[in-house]
Write a protein that holds these residues in place. Structure first.
Motif, PDB file in Angstrom:
ATOM      1  N   LYS A  23       0.812  -1.228   0.000  1.00 32.35           N
ATOM      2  CA  LYS A  23       0.000   0.000   0.000  1.00 32.35           C
ATOM      3  C   LYS A  23       0.838   1.267   0.000  1.00 32.35           C
ATOM      4  N   TRP A  24       2.135   1.157   0.357  1.00 32.10           N
ATOM      5  CA  TRP A  24       2.980   2.344   0.424  1.00 32.10           C
ATOM      6  C   TRP A  24       3.799   2.563  -0.849  1.00 32.10           C
ATOM      7  N   VAL A  25       3.712   1.647  -1.778  1.00 26.86           N
ATOM      8  CA  VAL A  25       4.544   1.744  -2.977  1.00 26.86           C
ATOM      9  C   VAL A  25       4.006   2.812  -3.925  1.00 26.86           C
ATOM     10  N   MET A  26       4.915   3.640  -4.439  1.00 25.59           N
ATOM     11  CA  MET A  26       4.608   4.570  -5.522  1.00 25.59           C
ATOM     12  C   MET A  26       5.352   4.081  -6.755  1.00 25.59           C
ATOM     13  N   PRO A  27       4.688   3.450  -7.715  1.00 25.10           N
ATOM     14  CA  PRO A  27       5.379   2.965  -8.908  1.00 25.10           C
ATOM     15  C   PRO A  27       6.182   4.098  -9.561  1.00 25.10           C
ATOM     16  N   THR A  28       7.406   3.789  -9.946  1.00 30.98           N
ATOM     17  CA  THR A  28       8.321   4.826 -10.431  1.00 30.98           C
ATOM     18  C   THR A  28       8.512   4.767 -11.936  1.00 30.98           C
TER      19      THR A  28
END
Length: 271
Positions: free
Chosen positions: A94-99
């Protein structure tokens, strides 16, 4: 599970999809420690028991399906995919920001379809970092993390301009540690130990997600960057094929990503 006898050949690239992995830069161990010298390699005789007893699976950590969509950015897509997987493993999906793969690719390539090497992309992701993909969810998370929401890029588009001051944000999205892999045994061991791997073969780069076995033969299940291609974005490489190809392009195992105050602030924002 429908596993092909070998793997996807580059002559079968679907229309609008591209490869773009250049041969290895430098000698193995020149830019990163060697996996086999720092992590205990699992003997081949134990692969099956590790797979059955521990069932190490990285593919459930996926949060974004990359699609290079007409550009030769496969190596950077694979590197950024490994970054996202490792963030999910360390902190939770839930904390991942796809880069965006564009940040590292612009620093390693001369144009949208010139390609890049595994070694260059991985060094950029470790030493400089990258930026989240430009979408509403990422911008909200960045604001909650105390980062500039304007410091984003689209996932496709080599000629995008880098936002002013982007490096201050990019340093929060970096790989901390990765290893050079020098053998097929090392590649399977890394996956069985829970490390995503980035590797090239036949001019294309992908991210290995899982070790699997079918009809007595070992395969790597890899996450591709051709959108919803193959097995919901995944393909398979046989052990035999890997032994012929990956050495020329390089393979790395990603161990950890950087832990900064931004991720802590993001987590605190939802407590």
């Amino acid at each position: 599970m429908n596993i092909r006898p070998e793997c996807l050949d580059v002559t079968e690239i679907p229309r609008g999809r591209f490869s773009g992995c250049l041969p290895r830069q430098g000698k193995i161990g020149e830019y990163a420690s060697i996996f086999e010298e720092n992590v205990p390699v699992i003997p081949r005789s134990e692969w099956q028991s590790v797979l059955e007893e521990h069932k190490p699976k990285l593919s459930p950590l996926s949060v974004y399906q990359y699609d290079q969509n007409g550009e030769g950015t496969c190596t950077s897509n694979a590197g950024n995919q490994s970054l996202c997987y490792t963030y999910a493993k360390q902190f939770g999906r839930k904390w991942v920001m796809p880069t965006s793969p564009i940040v590292a690719y612009k620093r390693c390539a001369r144009g949208p379809n010139t390609g890049s090497s595994v070694s260059c992309i991985m060094r950029q992701l470790r030493e400089v970092g990258t930026l989240p993909i430009d979408n509403p969810e990422n911008r909200l998370k960045m604001a909650a993390a105390g980062l500039n929401p304007a410091h984003t890029l689209k996932a496709v588009g080599y000629y995008q301009k880098m936002p002013e001051g982007w490096r201050e944000t990019a340093k929060h999205f970096r790989i901390e540690e990765y290893y050079d892999i020098r053998s097929v045994e090392g590649m399977f061991s890394a996956l069985l130990l829970g490390f995503p791997i980035v590797y090239g073969r036949s001019g294309h780069a992908i991210m290995g997600a899982d070790a699997t076995k079918k009809d007595g033969q070992w395969y790597i299940r890899y996450h591709n960057s051709w959108g919803n291609w193959g097995d919901d974005g995944y393909g398979y490489d046989s052990e035999r094929y890997l032994g012929r190809s990956s050495a020329a392009y390089g393979a790395v195992a990603v161990r950890s990503v950087i832990h900064t105050s931004a991720i802590e602030k993001l987590m605190e924002s939802e407590e």
